[in-house]
Design a protein around this motif. Structure first.
Motif, PDB file in Angstrom:
ATOM      1  N   GLU A   4      51.927  42.149  43.104  1.00  0.00           N
ATOM      2  CA  GLU A   4      52.977  42.736  42.642  1.00  0.00           C
ATOM      3  C   GLU A   4      53.019  44.138  42.283  1.00  0.00           C
ATOM      4  O   GLU A   4      53.833  44.962  42.178  1.00  0.00           O
ATOM      5  N   LYS A   5      51.699  44.781  42.528  1.00  0.00           N
ATOM      6  CA  LYS A   5      51.402  46.102  42.205  1.00  0.00           C
ATOM      7  C   LYS A   5      51.660  46.611  40.869  1.00  0.00           C
ATOM      8  O   LYS A   5      52.120  47.491  40.663  1.00  0.00           O
ATOM      9  N   ASP A   6      51.447  45.856  39.915  1.00  0.00           N
ATOM     10  CA  ASP A   6      51.686  45.904  38.595  1.00  0.00           C
ATOM     11  C   ASP A   6      50.665  47.015  38.090  1.00  0.00           C
ATOM     12  O   ASP A   6      49.556  46.414  37.452  1.00  0.00           O
ATOM     13  N   MET A   7      50.875  48.222  38.057  1.00  0.00           N
ATOM     14  CA  MET A   7      49.947  49.493  37.838  1.00  0.00           C
ATOM     15  C   MET A   7      49.357  49.173  36.084  1.00  0.00           C
ATOM     16  O   MET A   7      48.111  49.346  35.906  1.00  0.00           O
ATOM     17  N   ALA A   8      50.013  48.806  35.539  1.00  0.00           N
ATOM     18  CA  ALA A   8      49.768  48.786  33.936  1.00  0.00           C
ATOM     19  C   ALA A   8      48.692  47.688  33.736  1.00  0.00           C
ATOM     20  O   ALA A   8      47.761  47.998  33.098  1.00  0.00           O
ATOM     21  N   ALA A   9      49.111  46.588  34.630  1.00  0.00           N
ATOM     22  CA  ALA A   9      48.042  45.426  34.417  1.00  0.00           C
ATOM     23  C   ALA A   9      46.960  45.850  35.068  1.00  0.00           C
ATOM     24  O   ALA A   9      45.655  45.551  34.370  1.00  0.00           O
ATOM     25  N   ILE A  10      46.725  46.424  36.190  1.00  0.00           N
ATOM     26  CA  ILE A  10      45.569  46.530  36.784  1.00  0.00           C
ATOM     27  C   ILE A  10      44.985  47.913  36.233  1.00  0.00           C
ATOM     28  O   ILE A  10      43.743  47.536  35.931  1.00  0.00           O
ATOM     29  N   LYS A  11      45.451  48.815  35.504  1.00  0.00           N
ATOM     30  CA  LYS A  11      44.700  49.785  34.941  1.00  0.00           C
ATOM     31  C   LYS A  11      44.148  49.180  33.519  1.00  0.00           C
ATOM     32  O   LYS A  11      42.922  49.659  33.215  1.00  0.00           O
ATOM     33  N   ALA A  12      44.997  48.364  32.939  1.00  0.00           N
ATOM     34  CA  ALA A  12      44.453  47.644  31.770  1.00  0.00           C
ATOM     35  C   ALA A  12      43.349  46.781  31.966  1.00  0.00           C
ATOM     36  O   ALA A  12      42.277  46.938  31.091  1.00  0.00           O
ATOM     37  N   ALA A  13      43.025  46.277  33.197  1.00  0.00           N
ATOM     38  CA  ALA A  13      41.839  45.294  33.385  1.00  0.00           C
ATOM     39  C   ALA A  13      40.677  46.397  33.798  1.00  0.00           C
ATOM     40  O   ALA A  13      39.494  46.015  33.449  1.00  0.00           O
ATOM     41  N   GLY A  14      40.913  47.817  34.249  1.00  0.00           N
ATOM     42  CA  GLY A  14      39.730  48.505  34.411  1.00  0.00           C
ATOM     43  C   GLY A  14      39.227  48.243  35.826  1.00  0.00           C
ATOM     44  O   GLY A  14      39.389  47.449  36.499  1.00  0.00           O
ATOM     45  N   MET A  15      37.951  49.162  35.929  1.00  0.00           N
ATOM     46  CA  MET A  15      37.172  48.874  36.994  1.00  0.00           C
ATOM     47  C   MET A  15      36.452  47.556  37.173  1.00  0.00           C
ATOM     48  O   MET A  15      36.432  47.031  38.408  1.00  0.00           O
ATOM     49  N   ARG A  16      35.961  46.997  36.050  1.00  0.00           N
ATOM     50  CA  ARG A  16      35.651  45.827  35.974  1.00  0.00           C
ATOM     51  C   ARG A  16      36.303  44.475  36.572  1.00  0.00           C
ATOM     52  O   ARG A  16      36.240  43.802  37.455  1.00  0.00           O
ATOM     53  N   GLY A  17      37.572  44.662  36.000  1.00  0.00           N
ATOM     54  CA  GLY A  17      38.566  43.802  36.482  1.00  0.00           C
ATOM     55  C   GLY A  17      38.881  43.923  37.992  1.00  0.00           C
ATOM     56  O   GLY A  17      38.946  42.849  38.803  1.00  0.00           O
ATOM     57  N   LEU A  18      38.849  45.182  38.424  1.00  0.00           N
ATOM     58  CA  LEU A  18      38.946  45.462  39.799  1.00  0.00           C
ATOM     59  C   LEU A  18      38.061  44.672  40.619  1.00  0.00           C
ATOM     60  O   LEU A  18      38.175  43.998  41.584  1.00  0.00           O
ATOM     61  N   PHE A  19      36.865  44.726  40.170  1.00  0.00           N
ATOM     62  CA  PHE A  19      35.775  44.178  40.895  1.00  0.00           C
ATOM     63  C   PHE A  19      35.636  42.753  40.921  1.00  0.00           C
ATOM     64  O   PHE A  19      35.205  42.303  41.769  1.00  0.00           O
ATOM     65  N   GLU A  20      36.181  42.346  39.870  1.00  0.00           N
ATOM     66  CA  GLU A  20      36.025  40.631  39.557  1.00  0.00           C
ATOM     67  C   GLU A  20      37.074  40.205  40.691  1.00  0.00           C
ATOM     68  O   GLU A  20      36.843  39.048  41.133  1.00  0.00           O
ATOM     69  N   VAL A  21      38.235  40.858  40.779  1.00  0.00           N
ATOM     70  CA  VAL A  21      39.364  40.388  41.720  1.00  0.00           C
ATOM     71  C   VAL A  21      38.622  40.446  43.301  1.00  0.00           C
ATOM     72  O   VAL A  21      38.776  39.305  43.984  1.00  0.00           O
ATOM     73  N   GLY A  22      37.998  41.617  43.581  1.00  0.00           N
ATOM     74  CA  GLY A  22      37.158  41.672  44.801  1.00  0.00           C
ATOM     75  C   GLY A  22      36.164  40.448  44.844  1.00  0.00           C
ATOM     76  O   GLY A  22      36.172  39.892  46.087  1.00  0.00           O
ATOM     77  N   ALA A  23      35.581  40.244  43.631  1.00  0.00           N
ATOM     78  CA  ALA A  23      34.449  39.147  43.988  1.00  0.00           C
ATOM     79  C   ALA A  23      35.016  37.739  44.307  1.00  0.00           C
ATOM     80  O   ALA A  23      34.918  36.978  45.052  1.00  0.00           O
ATOM     81  N   ALA A  24      36.308  37.507  43.867  1.00  0.00           N
ATOM     82  CA  ALA A  24      37.149  36.096  43.847  1.00  0.00           C
ATOM     83  C   ALA A  24      37.628  36.103  45.406  1.00  0.00           C
ATOM     84  O   ALA A  24      37.491  35.160  46.156  1.00  0.00           O
ATOM     85  N   VAL A  25      38.137  37.209  45.918  1.00  0.00           N
ATOM     86  CA  VAL A  25      38.804  37.214  47.131  1.00  0.00           C
ATOM     87  C   VAL A  25      37.874  37.139  48.102  1.00  0.00           C
ATOM     88  O   VAL A  25      38.262  36.738  49.459  1.00  0.00           O
TER      89      VAL A  25
END
Length: 306
Positions: free
Chosen positions: A87-108
């Motif tokens: 959904e490109k929910d930027m507020a949620a994405i930014k709240a998760a931070g870089m670590r959250g971004l990388f964890e999504v990358g690890a999963a996909v």
């Protein structure tokens, strides 16, 4: 020093500091001479070697992979953390931070072999473009930094990338774009499992973070993978501060550089408000820590290649 050296850097304190430092540590017989084996320089990647706005390139790459997965399994779009990215929910994405971004990358990317990942990354990088600037991500590397890397290599430095970005994505282009060998790339990584597939030994990615290479983890990974303290380090955010201080507080001559994105005309102007990778503590304490600030607006004659 010949005027052709670092020609895309404007004359000023930052350029002078670099040229003087390299001259001192490479002067045979001089009091500050450093043997080539100890001439280690570390560079952050996102925001230091190439553009990271409005989000790091890792985000676009993970988004590309996630879109393919959602096409095969639409239920993913209703599950967090994938839902925020779909959904490109930027507020949620930014709240998760870089670590959250990388964890999504690890999963996909879980289940892929490292070789398959490398092929996919190279294919994606050959076509992927920055939505706002309309250029390939690999064209949005900073010309002054390419010059600096080449200049340091010419003077016997070994260059390493030490970044919070995914190690395998960076390795897919570091040799071609930066002229930095892939085995000189240190980044965030996922755990892998060794398997024999069709008679060939493979490393298969697991959906589990191995190392998130940011902040205090950077010096730890430098010690683990390089085994020598850098004498020069270059970053652009608080995530690089530990690496800069690790470098600067060692014995002998040292140079720590911090890029300030203050040029909203040629690139983007930002610092402490960029929640994924802010620049606040490092900027405020740079003089106290002996870190030299590099102003993109003042110190660089050009940013991207024409």
């Amino acid at each position: 020093m010949p005027s052709a050296e670092l020609s895309s850097w404007n004359n000023g304190p930052a350029k002078t500091a670099i040229l003087d430092f390299v001259a001192r540590v490479t002067s045979e017989g001089g009091p500050d001479h450093v043997p080539p084996a100890d001439r280690i320089a570390t560079f952050d990647n996102d925001g230091t070697l190439w553009c990271e706005q409005p989000l790091q390139v890792q985000f676009s790459f993970a988004q590309h992979r996630l879109n393919d997965m959602v096409a095969r399994d639409p239920s993913l779009a209703e599950r967090q953390p994938f839902k925020a990215y779909v959904e490109k929910d930027m507020a949620a994405i930014k709240a998760a931070g870089m670590r959250g971004l990388f964890e999504v990358g690890a999963a996909v990317h879980a289940g892929m072999t490292e070789e398959a990942f490398d092929r996919m990354a190279r294919d994606w990088l050959a076509e992927a473009k920055h939505a706002g600037l309309g250029r390939l991500f690999t064209d949005l590397v900073y010309v002054p930094q390419l010059e600096l890397v080449a200049y340091l290599q010419k003077h016997g430095f070994q260059i390493f990338i030490v970044s919070g970005g995914g190690i395998d994505l960076m390795r897919a282009f570091s040799e071609e774009v930066y002229k930095i060998p892939r085995h000189h790339v240190i980044g965030s990584s996922v755990k892998t499992r060794f398997e024999i597939q069709d008679g060939i030994g493979q490393l298969v990615k697991l959906p589990e973070l191995n190392s998130f290479d940011d902040r205090e983890v950077k010096p730890c990974n430098i010690g683990l993978h390089i085994g020598r303290r850098p004498i020069l380090a270059f970053g652009n955010s608080d995530g690089d501060l530990a690496m800069l201080r690790y470098t600067k507080t060692g014995p002998g001559p040292r140079l720590a550089l911090l890029l300030h994105h203050d040029d909203g005309t040629r690139e983007f102007a930002y610092d402490r408000e960029f929640r994924l990778s802010p620049l606040a503590e490092a900027l405020d304490n740079a003089p106290q820590y002996g870190i030299d600030i590099v102003s993109m607006k003042r110190d660089w004659a050009e940013v991207f290649a024409p």
